[in-house]
Structures are given as C-alpha cells and as structure tokens.
Design an enzyme around this catalytic site. Structure first.
Site, short mmCIF file in Angstrom:
data_model
loop_
_atom_site.label_atom_id
_atom_site.label_comp_id
_atom_site.label_asym_id
_atom_site.label_seq_id
_atom_site.Cartn_x
_atom_site.Cartn_y
_atom_site.Cartn_z
CB ALA A 106 -19.82 49.22 12.79
CG ASP A 130 -11.84 56.27 5.45
OD1 ASP A 130 -11.31 57.13 4.73
OD2 ASP A 130 -13.04 55.94 5.36
CG MET A 171 -19.89 58.35 13.75
SD MET A 171 -20.07 59.39 12.30
CE MET A 171 -21.59 58.76 11.60
N GLY A 207 -16.39 49.22 7.37
CA GLY A 207 -17.78 48.77 7.31
C GLY A 207 -18.29 48.69 5.89
CG ASP A 208 -22.09 49.01 2.96
OD1 ASP A 208 -22.19 47.92 2.38
OD2 ASP A 208 -22.42 50.10 2.43
CE LYS A 261 -12.18 64.72 10.47
NZ LYS A 261 -13.00 63.90 9.57
CD GLU A 263 -2.90 1.13 0.21
OE1 GLU A 263 -3.30 0.06 -0.28
OE2 GLU A 263 -3.24 2.25 -0.21
N PRO A 270 -15.73 45.48 9.54
CG PRO A 270 -16.50 43.99 11.14
CD PRO A 270 -16.51 44.23 9.68
#
Ligand code: SAH
Length: 455
Positions: free
Chosen positions: A321, A237, A372, A291-292, A259, A17, A214
């Site tokens: 999120a 971002d 936020m 996120g989206d 930022k 085998e 996320p």
C-alpha cells in the site's frame, strides 16, 4: 461460429487490394479459392488461387460456400443477386448493411484461433486489440494445443480425477520447458514426461501466498494472476476487493477469512490450521493477501505452520500500500540529498520507544510510511512531535491508495496532531517526511488548513 469450407469453393469478386486482403485470409482455409474480375493485379500470383480474368457468370457460384464481393461493378451486383438467390452467405467489403457475415480479425495459432469483431463498426479497433493479443500469446502456443490433443486419450486413461486432469493440462499449456522442448522437436516426449509426473504426484498440495496489491485488478503481477487461475481454493482477506478475487477460476472454492462486519472472522491460528488442512488434502491453495504478503500480512506465521507440516509453499510479491500511495501522489519516498531511506511501520500498537525511534529517523530525513494508523492518526502525529519530530514536517495521507476511489490529504505533523480529520471510508497510508513535499498533492484536501506548499 467456425464455418466448414473443406471441399467447397470460396468465390471472390474483385482483383484489387481489397480482394487481396480477403485472399490472405481465406487461403488459410482448406477451401478452393476462386477469383473473378475483369482485371486482376499481378500480386495475386503469389497465392494458391484460381484466377479468372473475365466477366462473372452465375455458374461461378456452383459449389460455393462463401462469396466475397470486393469491387463495385455490374459484375459485383450480379454476383450479389446470385448469392442471395442461392442462399450463399455473402460479404460485401466495407458495406456492413449488405453483409450476411463479417470476417473478424483473427489471431492465428492453429488450432487455437481467436476472433475479434466489431461487427463492421470499427475495424481499426479490432486490429489494435488483435495486436495486443498477438503480443500475449507465444508463437508456439498452437503447437502445445496440438500436444494436448494428441495426449488426450492417454491422459484420460491415466488420470481419472477431473481436477487432477485439469491441473495436468494447465501445467502443460503454461510450462516454458514444454515450449522449449517443442521448439527443439521434443514436445511430445516432454509432454509425456510431464504427464507421468502428474500421475505419480497427483495429491501434491501447495499454498501460494500471493500479494494482491492495493486493490485494483491491473495492479496484480502476471504470476499472481496465473496462480489465481490455477488454484482450487482461494483463501482471502477482507481487504482484497471482490474484483481481484474474481480473477480466480470461477469454480474455485472461496473462503473469506478477514474481519468483516456480519462475517465470522477467523483467528490467525484458525487460518494457519485451515491452509494446512487444505494443502494436506492435495489442494492448491491461493492465500490471497492485500498488498505484499510479507508486509504486515502475518505471512511469517502461516509459513511457519506450513513448514512444520512439511507442505510446499511459494510467496508471490505484491505492490504494498505504501508504494501505491507513493505512486498515486508521485512522491519519491527516497530522494537524493533529502531522504536516504524509507520505513514501513505500523502505527497501531506502536509504543513510545518505537515512536521516538521513528521521530529521529523522520527528523534525519527518512520517509515514514505508517500502516494501520487512520483512526489514531492525530494521536500518532502528536506523539511523534513529543518525541522530537519537527512540527512542520510534511505529512501526506492516501485513503484507498491504488484504487479509483482514492482520496488524498496533505499538511504538516502539527496540523494532523491538531484534530481529528474526517477521512473518507477505506484503508489509509500516512507518509511523513521531507520527501513528501516533493510529491504532487495538488488535489489533496488540506489538513486543518496548515498545508505544506505544493510546487
Ligand atoms: N500487506 C498489506 C498491508 C496489510 S495491513 C500491504 O502490503 O499493503 C493493513 C493496512 O494496510 C491498512 O490498515 C492500511 O494502512 C494499509 N492498506 C492496505 N491497503 C491499502 C490501500 N489500498 N490504501 C491505503 N492503505 C492500505
């Protein structure tokens, strides 16, 4: 390492085998495969191999490129000694210490070959990994690789710019149309068509507005991942973590526009101008947003600027999120007989008329997801109550939703309104509504001790 064996012999000692497993592997090569064993199982007859049912002799290793020993016997010991004396690479099945080389598990899409090795430690793991990779690669991908090889000269003569050439190859190997054409025996014609399209339309820039989810690498869509790999520039971002940005091509230019402390941050108008300029130069731009992209992502303004400039764009959705927060806490944001809807709203900048509107919705059972709102959470809770929301309405907060370092808080609107909570670092989603109570908040910190009951 890939080893050339053409015109040479691969000798396998053993007729059972384990030897058969090696036969299956090495008969994929162009070597002459020779089996030597005192007893050889009939199953070997199915392969194109030379069968020698007899004792091993030193001359068996003449012109041998590789030797496999797949039995325990005196013949096996002789063969090992002879291979070592002649310096022929030796593999002794299941005895890593005696092996000069290992045969990795392979995913075979010739000419594309993927080898998976655990250096003999955990062949079972190698097989599991292999099964996953098998599932990822379409059976026809090897044929597409051949097409790329066939067209290489023509491509080099027609497309001189290295980046443009790479774009063509990327389109070639990832196009479902080419694969379908290849299956129908029309692969070369379709690939040639594609090449000519790329020659004429070389400087077509595009912006992909991509939802990064996320913040975990495995909460990106497959399309987002593929486009990140194709982009020349990634404009992202601050909220998109490095691990996600790192999924882009290593030599893609990266521009952080969000930022951040110590960074120059771009105004929205500057971002619009930037992506229009980059796409106008013919670059393929991945505009990566957390996120989206269509949810509090200012995608509307960027799309308007691209439309005005007549540039191509495409939006790739991502996990927002609020949905990651719902998943983390097993909270059904809509729930039969409890919550007939789900509102994504911004706490930041909400005026009294917004708040009274949402208070009424929450009161009627809908679930609110407030973005936020972390720094003004108590204030918003107090104002929702002032506008008619029940003080004991359940509240759940997820900081760093969808990430390994998430933390959760639960309580009631009045508990949240009562005082400033010391939340951990990171962005947060505030969920408000009856359905929140149906979630799993067992590990959540309690808001001011007045938590809703966790089932
Ligand atoms: N387009 C993003 C939202 C960007 S606005 C999306 O669809 O998710 C930024 C706000 O999103 C943050 O203030 C926070 O409320 C929320 N947010 C983004 N990432 C988050 C995360 N991982 N966990 C919790 N909230 C997050």
């Amino acid at each position: 390492m890939s080893y050339k064996v053409q015109g040479q012999r691969i000798v396998i000692i053993g007729g059972g085998e384990e030897a058969l497993n090696k036969v299956r592997l090495v008969t994929k090569t162009t070597a002459q495969v020779v089996i030597i064993a005192r007893h050889i199982e009939p199953l070997f007859n199915a392969f194109e191999v030379e069968l020698n049912e007899r004792a091993f002799g030193a001359a068996d290793l003449d012109n041998a490129a590789l030797v496999f020993v797949a039995e325990e016997s005196d013949d096996a010991e002789l063969a090992k000694a002879e291979a070592r004396a002649r310096g022929i690479p030796l593999n002794v099945v299941d005895v890593p210490a005696e092996c000069d080389f290992y045969t990795p598990s392979i995913v075979d899409r010739a000419p594309l070959t993927i080898a998976i090795s655990t250096e003999g430690d955990a062949p079972v793991l190698a097989r599991l990994v292999r099964a996953r990779i098998e599932a990822m690669l379409s059976p026809g991908i090897g044929k597409i690789a051949r097409l790329a090889g066939q067209l290489r000269k023509t491509t080099e003569s027609l497309i001189h710019d290295g980046a443009a050439r790479r774009r063509f190859y990327e389109a070639l190997v990832s196009s479902p149309q080419i694969e379908a054409a290849e299956q129908a025996g029309q692969g070369l014609a379709a690939a040639t068509d594609l090449l000519h399209q790329h020659v004429t339309g070389e400087s077509q820039g595009v912006v992909w507005l991509i939802g990064a989810g996320p913040g975990s690498e495995d909460l990106l869509t497959l399309r987002a991942q593929r486009l990140l790999q194709e982009a020349d520039v990634i404009v992202h971002d601050q909220l998109v973590p490095t691990v996600v940005v790192d999924m882009g091509r290593r030599d893609a230019e990266r521009i952080l526009v969000g930022k951040a402390k110590g960074h120059h941050s771009f105004s929205q108008a500057q971002i619009n101008t930037l992506i229009v300029r980059l796409a106008g130069q013919g670059k393929r731009v991945a505009r990566l947003k957390s996120g989206d992209p269509m949810v509090f992502g200012r995608a509307g303004e960027e799309i308007a600027a691209l439309r005005k400039a007549g540039l191509a764009y495409q939006v790739v959705p991502g996990i927002s999120a609020a949905l990651a927060a719902a998943a983390d806490t097993a909270t059904p944001v809509t729930l039969r007989k409890v919550s007939s809807g789900f509102i994504m709203a911004t706490a930041h900048g909400a005026d009294d008329s917004d708040l009274s509107h949402w208070a009424a919705l929450a009161q009627s059972g809908l679930t609110l997801a407030l973005y936020m709102g972390k720094s003004i959470a108590s204030d918003v809770a107090a104002r929702l109550i002032a506008h008619g929301a029940r003080a004991d309405l359940p509240v759940g907060i997820v900081v760093n939703a969808g990430r390994a370092d998430k933390s959760t808080y639960s309580g009631t609107l009045s508990a949240l309104a009562a005082g400033q909570v010391a939340f951990s670092e990171g962005p947060a989603i505030i969920l408000v509504g009856e359905a929140v109570e149906a979630g799993d908040w067992a590990n959540a910190a309690q808001l001011a001790g007045m938590s809703f009951k966790v089932a």
